[in-house]
Structures are given as structure tokens and as C-alpha cells.
Design an enzyme around this catalytic site. Sequence first.
Site, PDB file in Angstrom:
ATOM      1  N   TYR A  59      64.854  42.838  37.849  1.00  0.00           N
ATOM      2  CA  TYR A  59      65.173  41.723  38.744  1.00  0.00           C
ATOM      3  C   TYR A  59      66.328  42.116  39.644  1.00  0.00           C
ATOM      4  CZ  TYR A  59      62.766  37.279  38.488  1.00  0.00           C
ATOM      5  OH  TYR A  59      61.866  36.279  38.677  1.00  0.00           O
ATOM      6  N   GLU A  61      67.607  39.840  42.548  1.00  0.00           N
ATOM      7  CA  GLU A  61      67.788  38.795  43.568  1.00  0.00           C
ATOM      8  C   GLU A  61      69.033  39.078  44.399  1.00  0.00           C
ATOM      9  OE1 GLU A  61      67.929  35.064  41.551  1.00  0.00           O
ATOM     10  OE2 GLU A  61      65.757  34.938  41.342  1.00  0.00           O
ATOM     11  N   ASP A 205      54.710  40.093  66.206  1.00  0.00           N
ATOM     12  CA  ASP A 205      54.080  40.409  64.920  1.00  0.00           C
ATOM     13  C   ASP A 205      53.267  41.692  65.135  1.00  0.00           C
ATOM     14  OD1 ASP A 205      52.455  40.621  62.727  1.00  0.00           O
ATOM     15  OD2 ASP A 205      51.798  38.531  62.740  1.00  0.00           O
ATOM     16  N   THR A 231      53.555  44.063  58.531  1.00  0.00           N
ATOM     17  CA  THR A 231      53.144  44.489  57.198  1.00  0.00           C
ATOM     18  C   THR A 231      53.381  45.997  57.120  1.00  0.00           C
ATOM     19  OG1 THR A 231      50.901  44.913  57.964  1.00  0.00           O
ATOM     20  CG2 THR A 231      51.311  42.764  56.993  1.00  0.00           C
ATOM     21  N   LYS A 234      49.001  48.488  56.798  1.00  0.00           N
ATOM     22  CA  LYS A 234      47.932  48.738  57.763  1.00  0.00           C
ATOM     23  C   LYS A 234      48.126  50.121  58.398  1.00  0.00           C
ATOM     24  CE  LYS A 234      47.270  43.787  58.095  1.00  0.00           C
ATOM     25  NZ  LYS A 234      47.363  42.572  58.902  1.00  0.00           N
ATOM     26  N   ARG A 240      51.162  47.476  50.112  1.00  0.00           N
ATOM     27  CA  ARG A 240      50.960  46.101  50.549  1.00  0.00           C
ATOM     28  C   ARG A 240      52.319  45.422  50.506  1.00  0.00           C
ATOM     29  NH1 ARG A 240      45.803  46.183  50.865  1.00  0.00           N
ATOM     30  NH2 ARG A 240      45.835  44.261  52.024  1.00  0.00           N
TER      31      ARG A 240
HETATM   32  C1  PLP Z   1      47.532  41.336  58.554  1.00  0.00           C
HETATM   33  C2  PLP Z   1      48.341  40.474  59.425  1.00  0.00           C
HETATM   34  C3  PLP Z   1      49.332  39.609  58.917  1.00  0.00           C
HETATM   35  C4  PLP Z   1      49.461  39.208  57.478  1.00  0.00           C
HETATM   36  O1  PLP Z   1      49.481  40.044  56.509  1.00  0.00           O
HETATM   37  P1  PLP Z   1      49.321  39.637  54.974  1.00  0.00           P
HETATM   38  O2  PLP Z   1      50.123  40.714  54.333  1.00  0.00           O
HETATM   39  O3  PLP Z   1      47.874  39.685  54.694  1.00  0.00           O
HETATM   40  O4  PLP Z   1      49.913  38.278  54.771  1.00  0.00           O
HETATM   41  C5  PLP Z   1      50.149  38.935  59.808  1.00  0.00           C
HETATM   42  N1  PLP Z   1      49.985  39.087  61.115  1.00  0.00           N
HETATM   43  C6  PLP Z   1      49.044  39.878  61.648  1.00  0.00           C
HETATM   44  C7  PLP Z   1      48.935  39.999  63.133  1.00  0.00           C
HETATM   45  C8  PLP Z   1      48.180  40.586  60.827  1.00  0.00           C
HETATM   46  O5  PLP Z   1      47.210  41.329  61.365  1.00  0.00           O
END
Ligand code: PLP
Length: 422
Positions: A59, A61, A205, A231, A234, A240
Site C-alpha cells: 500500500y 497512498e 486526451d 492511457t 495503447k 493497462r
Molecule cells: C482508450 C481511451 C480512453 C480510456 O481508456 P480506459 O483505460 O479504457 O479507461 C480514454 N480516452 C480515449 C480517447 C481512449 O481512446
Amino acid sequence: MAYFNELMEASLSAVDPDIKALTDKELDRQRTHIELIASENFVPRAVMECQGSILTNKYAEGYPHKKYYGGCEFVEVIEEIAIERAKKLFGAGHANVQPHSGTTANQAAYFTVMKPGDTMLAMKLDQGGHLSHGHPLNFTSMIYKVVSYGVNRDTEMIDYDEVASLAREYRPKVIVAGASAYPRRIDFARFRAVADDIGAYLITDMAHIAGLVAGGAHDNPIPHSHFVTSTTQKSLRGPRGAFVLCTEEFAKDLDRTVFPGIQGGPLLPAIAAKAVCFKLASEPSFEDYARQVVRNAAALAKAMQGRGYRLVSGGTDNHMMLLDLRSRSLTGKAAEKILEEAGITVNKNAIPFDPEKPMVTSGLRLGSPAVTTRGMKEPEMELIAEAVDEVLSSPEDKGVISKVRGRMAELGAAFPLYESMK
Ligand SMILES: *Cc1c(COP(=O)(O)O)cnc(C)c1O
């Protein structure tokens, strides 16, 4: 006592053969299928080692040197390293590496600058936006007033004039740039100009394109954005998980929003894996990777167009493309299913102004990050396009499907994956 030691040392196959068998089957699927889901990738073994490590026992925090638990002297250094590497990689003033997912990273950025009832302007979900940009069932729609911009009907590219006019009309507190299904370059400077015009915050994003940004194959949103969320799983090829970048000005508020605002203890295995991911993404070989991802997407797009398929916006600038299947009298849902049978993994996706329902759609989203990680290049993109076309041209022909499935497994075998496993 003996039982305790045995349990602690026993392997997964001894403790839970069901889960072990399914994990093995999934490994085999990943090896034998051609992975074209634009949001997926294969992580290096070093990333997995972090995630399967004893860090899961801890942990921690709070933030480095301000932790609420004892025994954090090593894990807080891991987190510090992850933070410093993220800042350096993207050129950001501040980084928070604790968000568990991209959705949570967006929540953190939104909560830092918006109050309930405020207005946000983001991309339409059926034209490329993400659930966390305002899906009716998403928290965004419960808490904020969501206004959406889209693409131009003719060019199928973001309609920046519409962004500007919606911004002037609704005066949102936040404008979100970034998408899950948009094959073109995003003009962050233009978004920022619109935001500045009305005094809004720009949250970019970059979940999908983070790897391209890190590798210099897409413009970096950092200089133009108040916050950048992403994220790591990707195109960035990490675990993840997610992170948020911002200027120093928002650092304290952002950190407080993540913890204790919306999360409890951080996932240390993921944070260590993010640190490794950022290290790898800052190496020169990652630039080669990012460039090849873009080249492969371009080659795949060209090969599909050469076989008579229409691509949304007429092509791609990044790692993905959207195929319009209407000319083939196939829905996205049907195409996804038969390609899966043929050993090619894709996902159905709405195309702009799609006449079909979101669970059916008229499109397919194809991406190159995962096949590029396996080492495939332009010649393989040609083979994949040929296979996709063969299947979509004879969707009822089981013989064709099984022949293509065999060919795809052979192609997979020629680009081995995780050879040291099993
Ligand atoms: C994949 C994605 C997310 C969210 O990702 P998670 O980890 O699945 O919550 C947010 N914004 C965009 C543009 C994405 O393509």
C-alpha cells in the site's frame, strides 16, 4: 505450516488449472491471430515482470515522500522515477502516474477544473470520441452538461469552425481534444486558440496516439494543453493504466483530485510497469517503432483502397483507419465476426453519420501498433489486406475463411511472440 509454505510457493497451474488453461489459450490466440485492434499492443516482457511482481503486496497512498504508510522507501522511488520519466518523455511540467485507467485520468482532469453543472465540449462519440467524453451513461453526462462537436460531412475531418462556434455559443469550461477513432492528425494549436478565445481549459486526451507523440510521429499536445491525459496500454506499449500531465500551476490540485479525490491506494505493479514503458519509449528505437506504425497504417490503408474499400476521410495520418463497409453490403458487426473466424482480430466501429446502430455499425477500425510490435512491415500489410479482402468478399465461404485462418497462423508464426513463455 507446511500447507502455508506450499500454498505460497505453488504455481498457478497447481492452484487453479482452469485459469491457467485459459491464460494459455489466450497466449495461443495472441500468437496465431493477426491483431488489428487499434487500441491494443503487446508489452515487452519487462513490463509484465513488473505487473506480476511482489509490488502488488504494498500500500502506498499519497505521493513520494508524503506517503501515508510505512515501508514505502523503495516503492516511492519507483513512483518518482515514473513521474520524472513521464515529464521528460513528453516535456511536461508535472505528471501524475497513479490513474488506474484512461477514464479515471480524464475524470481527474475534469474534476480538477470543473464543478458539477459546468459545461464541457468534446468530440461526438459516434464520430470518434470516447465514452469518457460524454456518453449518456458515463459519469460525464451525469455531472456535466456535455456539448459535442463532430467532423465535416464532406471531408470527415474535425470541423474546427464548428468547435469554435459551439465554444462561443455554450462557453464550456473545458474543451476536450482527442479521440478513439479518428484517423487524422489533430491540430492542437487550433483547439487551444478556441479555448483561449473563451477562457476555457484545453484537456487533450492522447490515449490512442501517445506512442506516436513519444516517438515523434505526431505533434506533441503538451505545449498547447492545460492538461494532457493518456492511457499507457495503447500505442505507448505499456501496462493497462494511465497518467495525467499538466503545467506546474495545476500540479497540487490535480494530485489532490487523484488521491484522495477519486482513488485510494495506487497500483504499484502498474506504476513500475509505466516507469519501464516510459524508459523504453524514450529510446531511439521507439522512434523507429512509431514511424513504422505510421508507415504500416499507410501501407494497409493504401492496400485496402487498392481493393476498392472506402476509408473515412480518404486515408490515415496516424496508426489507424476506418473502413466504410456499406459498398460491400456488410455491417461492421458481421465483418468483425467473420474476420475473427479467419484469424484476424478487429473491432466494428461507427463511421461518421452511420446509418446503423452503435452495436451494429457500418465500419471497421483497423490499427497497426500491435502488428508493428511483432516486427511486421509494409509487405505484411499487403498480405493482411489481401486476407481481409478475401474474407469480406466471400463472407459465406467457410473454405475461404479456413484457408485464410491457416495463412494468418503461418504469418503469426513467422513473427514469434513471447518465445520464452511455455
Ligand atoms: C482508450 C481511451 C480512453 C480510456 O481508456 P480506459 O483505460 O479504457 O479507461 C480514454 N480516452 C480515449 C480517447 C481512449 O481512446
